[in-house]
Design an enzyme around this catalytic site. Structure first.
Site, PDB file in Angstrom:
ATOM      1  N   SER A  57      -3.635  -2.562 -56.921  1.00 10.38           N
ATOM      2  CA  SER A  57      -4.141  -3.509 -55.938  1.00 10.38           C
ATOM      3  C   SER A  57      -3.996  -2.955 -54.530  1.00 10.38           C
ATOM      4  CB  SER A  57      -3.373  -4.836 -56.039  1.00 10.38           C
ATOM      5  OG  SER A  57      -2.075  -4.713 -55.478  1.00 10.38           O
ATOM      6  N   LYS A  58      -4.658  -3.612 -53.591  1.00 11.22           N
ATOM      7  CA  LYS A  58      -4.573  -3.190 -52.193  1.00 11.22           C
ATOM      8  C   LYS A  58      -3.166  -3.359 -51.636  1.00 11.22           C
ATOM      9  CE  LYS A  58      -9.355  -3.645 -50.680  1.00 11.22           C
ATOM     10  NZ  LYS A  58     -10.285  -4.222 -49.682  1.00 11.22           N
ATOM     11  N   ARG A  59      -2.381  -4.206 -52.271  1.00 10.63           N
ATOM     12  CA  ARG A  59      -0.993  -4.420 -51.805  1.00 10.63           C
ATOM     13  C   ARG A  59      -0.055  -3.317 -52.268  1.00 10.63           C
ATOM     14  NH1 ARG A  59      -2.944  -9.314 -53.329  1.00 10.63           N
ATOM     15  NH2 ARG A  59      -2.034  -9.141 -55.395  1.00 10.63           N
ATOM     16  N   ASP A  60      -0.509  -2.515 -53.220  1.00  8.36           N
ATOM     17  CA  ASP A  60       0.314  -1.414 -53.715  1.00  8.36           C
ATOM     18  C   ASP A  60       0.246  -0.258 -52.720  1.00  8.36           C
ATOM     19  OD1 ASP A  60       1.286   0.885 -55.116  1.00  8.36           O
ATOM     20  OD2 ASP A  60       0.942  -0.184 -57.002  1.00  8.36           O
TER      21      ASP A  60
ATOM     22  N   SER B 278      -2.053   2.662 -53.198  1.00 11.13           N
ATOM     23  CA  SER B 278      -3.510   2.494 -53.152  1.00 11.13           C
ATOM     24  C   SER B 278      -4.104   2.912 -51.820  1.00 11.13           C
ATOM     25  CB  SER B 278      -3.876   1.030 -53.424  1.00 11.13           C
ATOM     26  OG  SER B 278      -3.540   0.210 -52.308  1.00 11.13           O
TER      27      SER B 278
END
Length: 492
Positions: free
Chosen positions: A257-260, A263
């Site tokens: 995800s973009k929160r990782d 990424s």
């Protein structure tokens, strides 16, 4: 479609660049380059609330940094521009009018609440969505809704037949007739939606092959139906081939995800991944050049890339593997290229001037081949080589605790100081001979016990470039000063 391959990458400029998006760009670029086709870079920037010019510029910069050039698109031009959706509003309006006039699209006035109520009344799950109830409204009914102040959305009339295609990655796929409801092309305010603008642009730009993420597969029947309608009104020349690329997973069995943190594409640039090293790894997220080979050049990727060999299984992002592949590319660089990559990192940390002084350049050229073998990413140069470009060194506390505590370390540092203080020939070979004679032969220490305290004293770390070469480059004065300073950590 038998025309030459034409692929596209069409991101939205809405913040951070995701490594999964760049993997998609890479596969489209490699497919175009492998087949001698055309690669189109298009910007989908109709979301005024989220799109920013800064993100747009950043996207272009990331593509250029990786070396993925485009044949049509922003700042390059081409016969099918403009290449930003925000500049194509009139195109969408005209095609929407043609679809409406031909009967492929229709005006829909139902609210979400009315659709839900009809579904419940029929004993159906409201999650099934729109029920195609407005397909055959009379002119009088439409006028009555308008008199209420309603503005219709524009929906595509989905075919009453199965929709099937042969996916370049996943093989034969089909959706049963009626399983996909009529979908919205344009909002009531006339704003076009992605399921409309994306296929329209692909059709007008002659895209033959659409490679995109697996998560978009459920929307493909809508795109195919729209293509059929666009072909019927003379806008498209048929339906492109689709290939749905595997998802990129992070930790566990979850989409990255973009929160990782892993990424964020910028992280790899800032750490000092090489473009070729990162491209190599991104290509492995769903594809392989051979079963027994992970490292290859961009040219080899282009020569070997076959989209039909892309795996349908999820790809797991493995940072350690990415680092190992980058390290291999880093070590293979010619010296001049390596220096060109390293200088900005050292200058950015304030260790050398920009450009380096004559003396700094001399030291850097001398140590570079030795450092190159020990680095994983370019930013490693700051910690690995920083001690060579400062008058005093900051000793890592963990290194001090491991190597400088106690009387044994004090004895080693004293013996090393005595051996080097009056050394006539300050060269790598002479330093090595003097230290081995004093510490191994003289004190009877094993090499690890003998040289560990000296390494930490001169470099501040337990890992450094080769010790004797480092001492030669440091010079007598700085070396002796550091041995004396380290002596204070021993407590002896």
């Amino acid at each position: 479609m038998t025309s030459p391959v034409k692929t596209r990458f069409c991101p939205s400029p809405t913040g951070l660049v995701h490594v999964g998006a760049m993997r998609t760009a890479l596969f489209n670029w490699a497919h175009a380059r492998h087949t001698g086709g055309t690669f189109v870079f298009r910007i989908e920037d109709t979301d005024a609330a989220r799109d920013t010019d800064e993100s747009y510029r950043h996207l272009l910069d990331c593509m250029r940094w990786l070396g993925m050039d485009w044949d049509e698109g922003p700042e390059v031009g081409g016969p099918n521009g403009p290449y930003r959706q925000s500049e194509r509003s009139e195109v969408y309006r005209e095609i929407a009018e043609k679809l409406l006039a031909s009967g492929h699209a229709y005006e829909s006035f139902s609210t979400n609440e009315e659709v839900d109520a009809r579904r419940r009344a029929a004993g159906q799950d409201p999650k099934l969505g729109y029920d195609n109830a407005d397909r055959d409204l009379t002119d009088a009914q439409k006028q009555a809704f308008r008199d209420e102040g309603r503005s219709p959305v524009l929906r595509l009339r989905m075919p009453d037949t199965d929709i099937a295609w042969t996916d370049l990655v996943r093989g034969d796929i089909s959706f049963a007739a009626g399983s996909v409801p009529d979908f919205v092309l344009m909002r009531g305010n006339g704003a076009p939606l992605y399921p409309f603008t994306n296929p329209v642009d692909d059709a007008l730009m002659g895209i033959t092959d659409v490679l995109r993420g697996e998560d978009l597969l459920p929307s493909t029947p809508r795109q195919i139906a729209l293509y059929e309608a666009l072909t019927a009104i003379g806008v498209a020349r048929g339906t492109p081939r689709f290939g749905h690329l595997p998802l990129v997973f992070g930790e566990g069995n979850k989409k990255l995800s973009k929160r990782d943190p892993q990424s964020n594409f910028d992280v790899y640039r800032e750490r000092g991944f090489l473009p070729d090293g990162l491209i190599n790894y991104l290509a492995l997220l769903g594809w392989a050049i051979a079963d027994d080979r992970d490292v290859f050049s961009v040219a080899e990727l282009v020569e070997a890339f076959d989209v039909t060999r892309v795996s349908a299984n999820p790809a797991r992002f493995d940072l350690k593997k990415a680092e190992a592949i980058n390290a291999t590319h880093l070590r293979a660089l010619p010296l001049e290229e390596f220096l060109g990559h390293v200088r900005p990192f050292l200058a950015g940390a304030g260790l050398v001037a920009d450009p380096p002084t004559e003396e700094q350049e001399r030291v850097l050229r001398a140590i570079a081949p030795l450092a190159q073998e020990r680095m994983i990413v370019l930013s490693d140069a700051v910690g690995l080589l920083g001690f060579l470009f400062t008058d005093e060194v900051e000793i890592d506390p963990a290194a001090a605790a491991k190597q400088l505590a106690g009387a044994d370390a004090a004895e080693v540092l004293d013996a090393a100081t005595a051996a080097l203080a009056d050394l006539a020939d300050w060269s790598t070979a002479a330093v090595e001979e003097a230290l081995k004679a004093a510490l191994v032969d003289g004190l009877g220490r094993k090499p690890r016990q003998a040289f560990g305290p000296v390494r930490v004293a001169v470099s501040g770390r337990t890992v450094s470039p080769p010790l004797y070469e480092s001492i030669e480059l440091l010079g007598r004065e700085r070396t002796l000063a550091r041995l004396a300073a380290a002596r204070g950590h021993t407590g002896g």
